[in-house]
Design an enzyme around this catalytic site. Structure first.
Site, short mmCIF file in Angstrom:
data_model
loop_
_atom_site.label_atom_id
_atom_site.label_comp_id
_atom_site.label_asym_id
_atom_site.label_seq_id
_atom_site.Cartn_x
_atom_site.Cartn_y
_atom_site.Cartn_z
CG ASN A 110 -0.37 0.68 2.42
OD1 ASN A 110 -0.37 1.91 2.54
ND2 ASN A 110 0.17 -0.13 3.34
CG PHE A 114 -0.65 9.12 7.54
CD1 PHE A 114 -0.70 7.79 7.90
CD2 PHE A 114 0.30 9.92 8.15
CE1 PHE A 114 0.16 7.26 8.86
CE2 PHE A 114 1.17 9.42 9.12
CZ PHE A 114 1.10 8.08 9.46
CB SER A 172 3.65 5.56 7.37
OG SER A 172 3.17 5.50 6.04
CG ASN A 174 2.99 4.40 1.98
OD1 ASN A 174 3.79 4.03 1.13
ND2 ASN A 174 2.27 3.56 2.69
CE LYS A 210 2.40 -0.38 12.88
NZ LYS A 210 1.00 -0.53 12.43
#
Length: 335
Positions: A110, A114, A172, A174, A210
């Site tokens: 993916n 966000f 993330s 992305n 995370k």
């Protein structure tokens, strides 16, 4: 898996993956999902940074970004659910297509970026879900923000009273330069800002971070040292990976984060490394490639106090939550 769920998955599979996921969430919001409530037993009962859980099987952030189907998710039997990432302002995310199935590898890539409805829209949904179970919020930063640490703090402040724990997502792949926040100085600055926001509240709820599976040993050292020094409550290991070793197929080289079975080994290695570095002083949550009770148990053995699912649900359906919890209980009983 019920006939209804098998039929639903078969109907969704030919569709664009993001469209299929959106339709599945709408069906769940209408109550068309597995039921039965939380699976529990004396062997499964555990805690997440001091929060009592009926079982250690959680649903990871990203599955229900906007808290649209929490009643249905809790009816499926997890010990907890994490929503988000939630950012201060709504944002559309990256252009579509941005979600790709790798069916042979039981994996997904993916590059959402966000996409979410923003903290104001999410709040009333969380208010309606209070009492259903333990809810965490994955804190995000807007893509165009000039103060990403401030974004995390702002979301925590706005949603503090309608959730049970919070996760700072600095991993993330992305959002441009987001992973740069995992370095020692940058991570310290971000976490200090969010911890200050928490200190202004009347209660102290768990705060986790995370991290990416792509950190090297020095990077893991830095994360563990910062988390311990600041008194963080835990670490979620891991987010998706940018690695592509061993992948084949037409979507294998799509940009974005890879999740699912190919991530299991590396994410478990990171988890084990964090266990050695933190020596029980932090709660660890294992996520990445879990689809069987044996894999869930391997994460627990590697140091996790709880685990999270996401990609496997796209292939196996939401009933996987109950099956995993029950089968994990059986494995624990045999020890």
């Amino acid at each position: 898996m019920s006939l209804f769920e098998r039929t639903g998955l078969a109907l969704l599979r030919p569709l664009d993956p993001e469209t299929a996921h959106s339709l599945a969430l709408k069906a769940l919001a209408l109550g068309l999902g597995p039921r039965g409530g939380a699976v529990t037993s004396p062997r499964l009962a555990c805690s997440l940074a001091g929060i009592a859980l009926p079982n250690p099987i959680g649903i990871a952030a990203g599955f229900d970004k906007n808290a649209e189907a929490l009643p249905a998710l809790f009816a499926a039997g997890p010990g907890f659910v994490e929503i988000g990432g939630v950012t201060p302002k709504p944002q559309p995310g990256n252009p579509r297509p941005r979600l790709f199935r790798l069916a042979e590898e039981r994996a997904v890539i993916n590059r959402f970026g966000f996409n979410n409805d923003g903290m104001v829209a999410v709040r009333p949904r969380l208010e309606r879900a209070r009492g259903l179970g333990v809810v965490g919020i994955n804190l995000g930063a807007n893509k165009t923000s000039e103060d990403r640490a401030g974004d995390y703090a702002q979301v925590l402040d706005h949603l503090y009273d309608v959730a049970d724990f919070f996760t700072v997502n600095v991993s993330s792949p992305n959002t441009e330069r987001l992973r740069d926040l995992q370095g020692r100085e940058a991570l310290t600055a971000v976490l200090e800002r969010v911890l200050s926001a928490r200190a202004r509240q009347s209660t102290s709820k768990p705060l986790l971070v995370k991290i990416a599976p792509d950190l090297d040993e020095a990077g893991l050292d830095a994360v563990a040292e910062v988390a311990l020094a600041l008194g963080l409550d835990g670490i979620i290991a891991t987010n998706t990976t940018i690695a592509r070793a061993g992948l084949a197929g037409r979507h294998a080289q799509e940009a974005g984060g890879l999740s699912g079975q190919p991530l299991f080994t590396r994410s478990t290695e990171v988890l084990s490394g964090l266990k050695a570095r933190t020596a029980g002083r932090l709660t660890l949550v294992g996520v990445g490639g879990i689809a069987t009770p044996e894999q869930a148990l391997a994460k627990l053995d590697a140091g996790a106090g709880a685990v999270q699912l996401y990609t496997a649900l796209a292939f196996e359906g939401l009933s996987l939550v109950r099956r995993l919890a029950q089968d994990l209980d059986a494995l624990l009983a045999d020890r």
